[in-house]
Design an enzyme around this catalytic site. Structure first.
Site: not given
Length: 262
Positions: A153, A167
């Site tokens: 990501s 995350y």
């Protein structure tokens, strides 16, 4: 017009290659499995949801591709080992892998529960490592060669929003695991790279609207002003599998409309 209109032709070097896609039942994983099958690859989809995974495999076969589904929870070592044992039993080898399984980890650090933190790392980091461990062992035993692509990501490179600390941390770990695996296995001809998607049209993006503003906020941060698609991520992964990227190793490639350049 189809979503992949204008995409480069599928590389002939990938035809017949065996690829494993974790988290392959929905979102980026499912779109990638379709793209890989269209390139002539033999696809093995793995996910926890058996109904969605079987449906995804059926969709690919109905389009003339080759795919089958294996239920697997990437947080469980025995299930990961069984997944790859079944791939070897069916296909005899593993040529490529797209480690895509992932979960969110929402909440400010001071308010996170241990369960939320542990879950993010169990899937996004430990689960990634468990899959790579099997993939690297098998590729090495085959005499070397192979390409692994991890789905990380932009959050694994640049911290963007508060409130998603678990995350972010787990995706930083995924980036580190990618680079370490690339360094350790380069001499065997095994390449390990990662895609780092920015905002992509998905259920996860929609769910982030309340916490961080979702697509609305992202459009103000992306130079092109557009939200990406799962197929755009899949096309980069496909290139990383191909011989066209043969000198690319240990890289984390942003698929983000220019976000990481800002």
């Amino acid at each position: 017009m189809s979503e992949n209109a204008g995409a480069p032709a599928a590389p002939d070097s990938l035809r017949g290659k065996v690829v494993v896609v974790t988290g392959g039942s929905t979102g980026i994983g499912r779109a990638s499995a379709v793209a890989f099958a269209e390139a002539g690859m033999r696809v093995v989809l793995a996910a926890r949801r058996e109904d969605r995974g079987a449906e995804a495999a059926h969709e690919i076969r109905s389009r003339g591709g080759e795919a089958h589904f294996v239920r697997c929870d990437v947080t469980l070592p025995d299930e990961v080992h069984d997944l790859f044992a079944r791939v070897i039993e069916r296909h005899g080898r593993v040529d490529c892998a797209f480690n895509n399984a992932g979960v969110p980890g929402d909440g400010r650090l001071a308010e996170l529960t241990p369960e939320t933190f542990d879950r993010a790392f169990a899937v996004n980091a430990r689960g990634l490592w468990l899959c790579m461990r099997e993939e690297l062992r098998l590729m090495s035993a085959q005499g070397g060669g192979g390409s692994i692509v991890n789905n990380t990501s932009v959050h694994g490179i640049r911290t963007v929003f508060p409130g998603i600390g678990a995350y972010v941390a787990s995706k930083h770990a995924a980036v580190a695991l990618t680079r370490m695996a690339a360094m350790e296995h380069a001499r065997e001809g095994i390449r390990v790279n990662a895609v780092a998607p920015g905002p992509v049209e998905s259920a996860m993006l929609a769910a982030s609207e309340a916490a961080v503003g979702g697509a609305t906020t992202w459009r103000g941060l992306i130079p092109c002003g557009e939200i990406g698609t799962a197929r755009q991520v899949a096309d980069v992964a496909l290139w990383l599998f191909s011989a066209s990227s043969s000198y690319v190793n240990g890289q984390v490639i942003g698929v983000d409309g220019g976000f990481l350049a800002t």
